[in-house]
Design an enzyme around this catalytic site. Structure first.
Site, PDB file in Angstrom:
ATOM      1  N   TYR A 252       0.864  -1.182   0.000  1.00 11.87           N
ATOM      2  CA  TYR A 252       0.000   0.000   0.000  1.00 11.87           C
ATOM      3  C   TYR A 252       0.894   1.223   0.000  1.00 11.87           C
ATOM      4  O   TYR A 252       2.077   1.143   0.349  1.00 11.87           O
ATOM      5  CB  TYR A 252      -0.973   0.000   1.190  1.00 11.87           C
ATOM      6  CG  TYR A 252      -0.325  -0.083   2.551  1.00 11.87           C
ATOM      7  CD1 TYR A 252       0.033   1.049   3.270  1.00 11.87           C
ATOM      8  CD2 TYR A 252      -0.076  -1.328   3.141  1.00 11.87           C
ATOM      9  CE1 TYR A 252       0.614   0.967   4.523  1.00 11.87           C
ATOM     10  CE2 TYR A 252       0.504  -1.429   4.395  1.00 11.87           C
ATOM     11  CZ  TYR A 252       0.845  -0.273   5.080  1.00 11.87           C
ATOM     12  OH  TYR A 252       1.429  -0.362   6.313  1.00 11.87           O
ATOM     13  N   HIS A 299       5.950  -0.436   1.552  1.00 11.73           N
ATOM     14  CA  HIS A 299       5.632   0.466   0.445  1.00 11.73           C
ATOM     15  C   HIS A 299       6.568   0.223  -0.744  1.00 11.73           C
ATOM     16  O   HIS A 299       7.698  -0.218  -0.583  1.00 11.73           O
ATOM     17  CB  HIS A 299       5.762   1.921   0.897  1.00 11.73           C
ATOM     18  CG  HIS A 299       5.138   2.186   2.225  1.00 11.73           C
ATOM     19  ND1 HIS A 299       3.798   1.942   2.471  1.00 11.73           N
ATOM     20  CD2 HIS A 299       5.664   2.643   3.388  1.00 11.73           C
ATOM     21  CE1 HIS A 299       3.543   2.257   3.733  1.00 11.73           C
ATOM     22  NE2 HIS A 299       4.647   2.669   4.302  1.00 11.73           N
TER      23      HIS A 299
END
Length: 324
Positions: A252, A299
């Site tokens: 994400y 990430h």
């Protein structure tokens, strides 16, 4: 005389031809103007010298930027598509059985239920400073430049006291979630980035009962903030950033990257400060020695970094790196 009379019609015809050509090139027929050109494509998207929405013939940007997406949540737009809800709930798996609709109703019985930032206009020039927490801010003397912006967005715990010369003193919006919560003054909007439904529950709790003290770690049970300035990022916006801007790199998007895309949607010009390494190549905060790195965590940091530089190359943002 006979020769002269025979030439006169020919000269007359030539004169008429020249007059016709002159009128054709100096007067554009009304029907050609209205049918062939759309004046709206020449209208400025804002009143700034340069605007984010300028040069919309850039396929790379147009593919990623969705002007119809709603960055902030309210009751009216809160319904989530099945795929969005499934993806969002999957970010932080939980055994808690929670009714999302009930949580939303609770939130907007406490906090402003508005359609925020729906005031886009050719007459508007809203400038944004997104201030990250990189050590490259130290010695930058960016303080007055940052404070000059209409909107100054700070991320998580980045302080201003004691660092005003380099980071400024103005804060209009503070991005946070339970694990990064800090007290705010009454001039600052609390902007919750809800990576899980528990974050929304915590937000309600912190302004009411204070009973939530843990998420996956200990969190503040209450914070000081103006409940009339609370905003909640839309879960669908997080998914949009992940899919359209990061092309599903990582698990994400990072808070910092989401914040920059958020700024692209609420402002007309965006300047970015405090992102990246220091001049010595080290990655840590300006306010402590906590090590950070764009390649760490869940990430797609390397892809985020490349995307930010592409935005700069396309004049959509300006990145101030803090050193020459």
């Amino acid at each position: 005389m006979n020769i002269s009379n025979r030439l006169t019609p020919r000269y007359f015809t030539l004169i008429l031809s020249f007059m016709t050509l002159f009128l054709l090139f100096t007067h554009t027929p009304t029907d050609i103007t209205t049918d062939s050109f759309d004046d709206s494509i020449f209208e400025a998207s804002c009143s700034c010298k340069t605007c984010i929405m300028d040069f919309m013939d850039d396929d790379w940007f147009v593919y990623r930027y969705d002007p119809t997406i709603t960055p902030l949540l309210n009751r009216k737009n809160s319904a989530l598509r099945r795929d969005t809800y499934k993806w969002w709930r999957g970010l932080q798996p939980s055994s808690l059985r929670v009714n999302y609709t009930e949580v939303v109703d609770q939130m907007f019985s406490l906090f402003p239920d508005k359609d925020h930032y729906a005031d886009t206009s050719p007459d508007r020039c809203r400038t944004c400073a997104v201030v990250g927490n990189s050590a490259n801010l130290l010695g930058s003397h960016y303080g007055s430049l940052i404070d000059f912006h209409d909107v100054v967005i700070r991320i998580n715990k980045g302080p201003t006291k004691g660092y005003e010369r380099d980071v400024g003193s103005k804060t209009t919006h503070r991005i946070l979630y339970p694990e990064s919560a800090v007290d705010l003054d009454n001039n600052t909007h609390l902007v919750l980035f809800p990576f899980k439904i528990r974050d929304m529950q915590w937000l309600i709790s912190t302004f009411t009962t204070g009973h939530i003290t843990r998420t996956y770690t200990r969190v503040k049970s209450s914070i000081k903030a103006d409940e009339n300035k609370v905003m909640i990022l839309h879960p669908a916006f997080i998914k949009y950033v992940y899919e359209k801007w990061l092309l599903r790199h990582g698990r994400y998007p990072s808070t910092g990257f989401i914040t920059i895309i958020f700024a692209l949607h609420i402002c007309d010009q965006v300047n970015v400060f405090g992102f990246g390494a220091s001049s010595t190549g080290t990655w840590h905060h300006y306010f402590d020695r906590s090590r950070t790195h764009f390649k760490g965590g869940p990430h797609g940091g390397d892809f985020e970094n490349k995307t930010l530089h592409k935005l700069q190359q396309r004049n959509k943002i300006i990145i101030h790196k803090g050193y020459r």
